[in-house]
Design a protein around this motif. Structure first.
Motif, PDB file in Angstrom:
ATOM      1  N   HIS A  12       1.049  -0.530  -0.247  1.00  0.00           N
ATOM      2  CA  HIS A  12      -0.143  -0.018   0.080  1.00  0.00           C
ATOM      3  C   HIS A  12       0.702   1.073  -0.410  1.00  0.00           C
ATOM      4  N   PRO A  13       1.002   2.196  -1.128  1.00  0.00           N
ATOM      5  CA  PRO A  13       2.087   3.048  -1.179  1.00  0.00           C
ATOM      6  C   PRO A  13       1.568   4.270  -0.253  1.00  0.00           C
ATOM      7  N   ASP A  14       0.101   4.671   0.105  1.00  0.00           N
ATOM      8  CA  ASP A  14      -0.294   5.289   0.813  1.00  0.00           C
ATOM      9  C   ASP A  14       0.199   4.923   2.577  1.00  0.00           C
ATOM     10  N   ARG A  15       0.085   3.380   2.651  1.00  0.00           N
ATOM     11  CA  ARG A  15       0.509   3.475   3.750  1.00  0.00           C
ATOM     12  C   ARG A  15       2.057   3.340   4.176  1.00  0.00           C
ATOM     13  N   MET A  16       2.848   2.801   3.307  1.00  0.00           N
ATOM     14  CA  MET A  16       4.222   3.359   3.221  1.00  0.00           C
ATOM     15  C   MET A  16       4.365   4.533   3.624  1.00  0.00           C
ATOM     16  N   ALA A  17       4.067   5.191   2.078  1.00  0.00           N
ATOM     17  CA  ALA A  17       4.934   6.665   2.864  1.00  0.00           C
ATOM     18  C   ALA A  17       4.351   7.410   4.424  1.00  0.00           C
ATOM     19  N   GLN A  18       3.288   7.126   4.656  1.00  0.00           N
ATOM     20  CA  GLN A  18       3.481   7.011   6.050  1.00  0.00           C
ATOM     21  C   GLN A  18       3.854   6.707   7.026  1.00  0.00           C
ATOM     22  N   ARG A  19       4.404   5.461   6.733  1.00  0.00           N
ATOM     23  CA  ARG A  19       5.246   4.970   7.477  1.00  0.00           C
ATOM     24  C   ARG A  19       6.786   5.511   7.375  1.00  0.00           C
ATOM     25  N   ILE A  20       7.024   5.664   6.336  1.00  0.00           N
ATOM     26  CA  ILE A  20       8.302   6.302   6.565  1.00  0.00           C
ATOM     27  C   ILE A  20       8.432   7.661   7.026  1.00  0.00           C
ATOM     28  N   LEU A  21       7.507   8.251   7.045  1.00  0.00           N
ATOM     29  CA  LEU A  21       7.298   9.865   7.710  1.00  0.00           C
ATOM     30  C   LEU A  21       6.629  10.141   8.960  1.00  0.00           C
ATOM     31  N   GLY A  22       6.388   8.678   9.181  1.00  0.00           N
ATOM     32  CA  GLY A  22       5.992   8.520  10.708  1.00  0.00           C
ATOM     33  C   GLY A  22       5.001   9.454  10.954  1.00  0.00           C
ATOM     34  N   MET A  23       4.511   9.350  10.741  1.00  0.00           N
ATOM     35  CA  MET A  23       2.809  10.959  10.069  1.00  0.00           C
ATOM     36  C   MET A  23       1.910   9.785  10.880  1.00  0.00           C
ATOM     37  N   GLY A  24       1.615  10.702  12.317  1.00  0.00           N
ATOM     38  CA  GLY A  24      -0.451  10.968  12.979  1.00  0.00           C
ATOM     39  C   GLY A  24      -0.087   9.277  13.845  1.00  0.00           C
ATOM     40  N   ASP A  25       1.814   9.786  13.977  1.00  0.00           N
ATOM     41  CA  ASP A  25       2.551   7.778  15.018  1.00  0.00           C
ATOM     42  C   ASP A  25       2.184   8.496  15.866  1.00  0.00           C
ATOM     43  N   VAL A  26       1.988   8.289  16.994  1.00  0.00           N
ATOM     44  CA  VAL A  26       1.142   8.912  18.179  1.00  0.00           C
ATOM     45  C   VAL A  26       2.587   8.249  18.918  1.00  0.00           C
ATOM     46  N   LEU A  27       3.494   6.919  18.706  1.00  0.00           N
ATOM     47  CA  LEU A  27       4.768   6.388  19.188  1.00  0.00           C
ATOM     48  C   LEU A  27       5.976   7.205  19.462  1.00  0.00           C
ATOM     49  N   SER A  28       5.866   7.964  18.175  1.00  0.00           N
ATOM     50  CA  SER A  28       7.044   8.968  17.922  1.00  0.00           C
ATOM     51  C   SER A  28       6.689  10.429  18.673  1.00  0.00           C
ATOM     52  N   PHE A  29       5.648  10.504  18.515  1.00  0.00           N
ATOM     53  CA  PHE A  29       5.054  11.832  19.755  1.00  0.00           C
ATOM     54  C   PHE A  29       5.872  11.426  20.986  1.00  0.00           C
ATOM     55  N   ILE A  30       5.944  10.232  21.461  1.00  0.00           N
ATOM     56  CA  ILE A  30       5.490  10.039  23.204  1.00  0.00           C
ATOM     57  C   ILE A  30       6.973   9.569  22.402  1.00  0.00           C
ATOM     58  N   GLU A  31       7.822   9.613  21.749  1.00  0.00           N
ATOM     59  CA  GLU A  31       9.563   8.987  22.223  1.00  0.00           C
ATOM     60  C   GLU A  31       9.879  10.394  22.011  1.00  0.00           C
ATOM     61  N   LYS A  32       9.484  11.251  21.113  1.00  0.00           N
ATOM     62  CA  LYS A  32       9.474  13.150  21.239  1.00  0.00           C
ATOM     63  C   LYS A  32       9.948  13.862  22.756  1.00  0.00           C
ATOM     64  N   ALA A  33       8.811  13.054  22.601  1.00  0.00           N
ATOM     65  CA  ALA A  33       8.510  13.618  24.544  1.00  0.00           C
ATOM     66  C   ALA A  33       9.942  13.513  25.778  1.00  0.00           C
ATOM     67  N   GLU A  34       9.633  12.071  25.048  1.00  0.00           N
ATOM     68  CA  GLU A  34      10.476  11.203  26.108  1.00  0.00           C
ATOM     69  C   GLU A  34      12.163  11.288  25.968  1.00  0.00           C
ATOM     70  N   ARG A  35      12.621  12.072  24.780  1.00  0.00           N
ATOM     71  CA  ARG A  35      13.806  12.355  24.702  1.00  0.00           C
ATOM     72  C   ARG A  35      14.265  13.314  25.520  1.00  0.00           C
ATOM     73  N   GLN A  36      12.697  14.499  25.449  1.00  0.00           N
ATOM     74  CA  GLN A  36      13.234  16.189  25.683  1.00  0.00           C
ATOM     75  C   GLN A  36      13.077  16.051  27.351  1.00  0.00           C
ATOM     76  N   PHE A  37      12.168  15.172  27.977  1.00  0.00           N
ATOM     77  CA  PHE A  37      11.365  15.154  28.800  1.00  0.00           C
ATOM     78  C   PHE A  37      12.585  14.398  29.616  1.00  0.00           C
ATOM     79  N   ASP A  38      13.942  14.163  29.447  1.00  0.00           N
ATOM     80  CA  ASP A  38      14.479  12.801  30.427  1.00  0.00           C
ATOM     81  C   ASP A  38      14.192  12.486  31.583  1.00  0.00           C
ATOM     82  N   GLU A  39      13.881  11.160  32.466  1.00  0.00           N
ATOM     83  CA  GLU A  39      13.506  10.378  33.243  1.00  0.00           C
ATOM     84  C   GLU A  39      13.769  11.040  34.816  1.00  0.00           C
ATOM     85  N   ASP A  40      15.575  11.152  34.532  1.00  0.00           N
ATOM     86  CA  ASP A  40      16.018  11.795  35.543  1.00  0.00           C
ATOM     87  C   ASP A  40      15.777  13.296  36.033  1.00  0.00           C
TER      88      ASP A  40
END
Ligand SMILES: Nc1nc2c(ncn2[C@@H]2O[C@H](COP(=O)(O)OP(=O)(O)O)[C@@H](O)[C@H]2O)c(=O)[nH]1
Ligand SMILES: [Mg+2]
Length: 444
Positions: A286-314
């Protein structure tokens, strides 16, 4: 799959997303980065050129400049063009109105034809409930027939084979008769490959094509071979016209070039993707899904990761301790503000979450300039003042206002708000839920 490419494109677009307004220069810079990322992923350079030209034109047009959230628009355009590049809407196998539907598999040796033959058989059985037979027409290597007998059997297909003594064209013709007699819905014909394209191979394919009149010819292409795969596909397209591509070995360290270029170069879509040696590691492409996967769009995981990277747990724990002990200073506040802002504007952060559309975000206004002002004011304070805001009176207040290009009133308000915030945090520390609304109103 495409990890490096994905990372680069996502980084570039995260940068763009962070912009409230975009200038031609911003777009140019982003396009340069996208161009490099695609070239590094081994995408055909003509394809890259065309792609970036189209995206730039769309981005520079009315579509982006002057819009409410141009950063998001750019991401949307890149996503759409990436999907279009890989073939737009996804297509499956088409069935012949008069069964059996004959599918001819072509490709170089080792590209994954025999494996894909069994995988496709399994896929058609499971997804379409088809009864499937496969024909062993690679007679040049004894092991090839055995291999198909084994994997074809595992896939639940009937395997038609006549050893390695007969002519592949005759075997194909015979297999088709068998499939008709057995009332099969689909016959998949596995063929031999060569290490390189040669006239002999092409002639054999043409002869088999004439003998069984396939409804669909699938070219099996090894994604790991990058640009070579695309060249092979181009040559096949000239010699034996095929209908679609099976892209194999996408699980390896394929950089993505083949998958991204093959449609643009040959005009034929990728129909299936193979992502491992196991039979079930095979899916419709599915080209559309593949494009989204490549761009990581609408991806909650990437959002959380991003937030986590900034707010280091310690850091978060240290902050919590400070809050409980009422040691939270304007210095810490500035730190927090900076961390939040490093993640990009608040609206674009929300925009990354699925379920938030640009339309919904229109109502939500986060005043970035207000944050700028707060930051400027704190930066104009001495470290001592940041730790003990109660010192800020009279001449200090004026100095800070001047230094930050604001006014005394703004400085007052920040100090007051900060005091309220501290109070609120102390309450939080004691486990009481403060009334946020009341605090904000008081501070005004
Ligand atoms: N990792 C991985 N290996 C694959 C994939 N498809 C095929 N292979 C392997 O590639 C090799 C060649 O496959 P084969 O089907 O025999 O290729 P053929 O010569 O074109 O028939 C075999 O070892 C397969 O197990 C895939 O999608 N991922
Ligand atoms: Mg084979």
């Amino acid at each position: 799959m495409f990890d490096a490419l994905s990372e680069k494109l996502q980084a570039t677009l995260a940068d763009v997303r962070g912009h409230g307004t975009l200038t031609e220069d911003d777009v140019k810079k982003a396009m340069r980065e996208i161009r490099l990322a695609l070239l590094e992923a081994d995408v055909n350079f003509r394809v890259v050129k065309e792609f970036t030209t189209t995206v730039r034109e769309r981005c520079s047009g009315a579509e982006v400049l002057g819009q409410l959230n141009p950063g998001q628009q750019v991401v949307k355009i890149v996503n759409e063009e990436l999907a279009a590049l890989m073939g737009g809407a996804s297509a499956g196998v088409s069935f012949s109105p008069r069964p059996p539907t004959v599918v001819l598999m072509a490709g170089l040796q080792g590209s994954g034809k025999t494996t894909a033959t069994a995988k496709l058989a399994r896929h058609l059985r499971e997804e379409h409930g088809s009864s499937v037979a496969v024909a062993a027409c690679d007679v040049y290597r004894p092991a090839a027939v055995e291999q198909l007998v084994k994997v074809g059997g595992q896939a639940g297909a009937t395997v038609y084979e006549r050893g390695t003594e007969e002519n592949p064209v005759d075997i194909a013709r015979w297999a088709l008769d068998q499939a008709k007699m057995d009332g099969k819905d689909v016959l998949i014909v596995d063929t031999s490959g060569r290490l390189h394209i040669d006239t002999e191979l092409m002639q054999e394919l043409k002869d088999i094509r004439t003998a069984v009149r396939p409804h669909t010819i699938l070219l099996v292409v090894d994604a790991m071979t990058g640009q070579d795969a695309v060249n092979v596909a181009e040559q096949f397209a000239e010699a034996v016209n095929f209908d679609g591509v099976v892209m194999t070995k996408l699980d390896g360290d394929a950089r993505g070039g083949a998958a991204l270029s093959v449609k643009a170069v040959t005009g034929k879509p990728i129909l299936f993707a193979s992502t491992g040696e196991k039979l079930e590691q095979f899916e419709r492409f599915h080209p559309d899904r593949m494009a989204q996967r490549i761009l990581g769009m609408g991806d909650v995981l990437s959002f959380i990761e991003k937030a986590e990277r900034q707010f280091d747990e310690d850091e978060a724990k240290a902050l919590e301790r400070k809050l409980r002990r009422d040691e939270f200073t304007l210095e810490d506040f500035l730190d927090q503000l900076r961390q939040i802002r490093r993640m990009g504007p608040l609206t674009s952060l929300l925009g990354m979450m699925p379920g938030f559309s640009g339309q919904q975000l229109k109502g939500l206004k986060v005043d970035e300039r207000e944050l700028d002002r707060i930051q400027a004011i704190i930066l104009s304070m001495t470290p001592e003042e940041r730790r003990r805001p109660e010192l800020i009176k009279g001449s200090r207040r004026l100095r800070i206002a001047k230094g930050s290009g604001t006014n005394v009133q703004a400085v007052n308000q920040l100090v007051k708000q900060f005091g309220q915030m501290r109070k609120m945090m102390k309450q939080l520390g004691r486990g009481k839920m403060p009334d946020l609304g009341a605090i904000m109103r008081q501070a005004r």
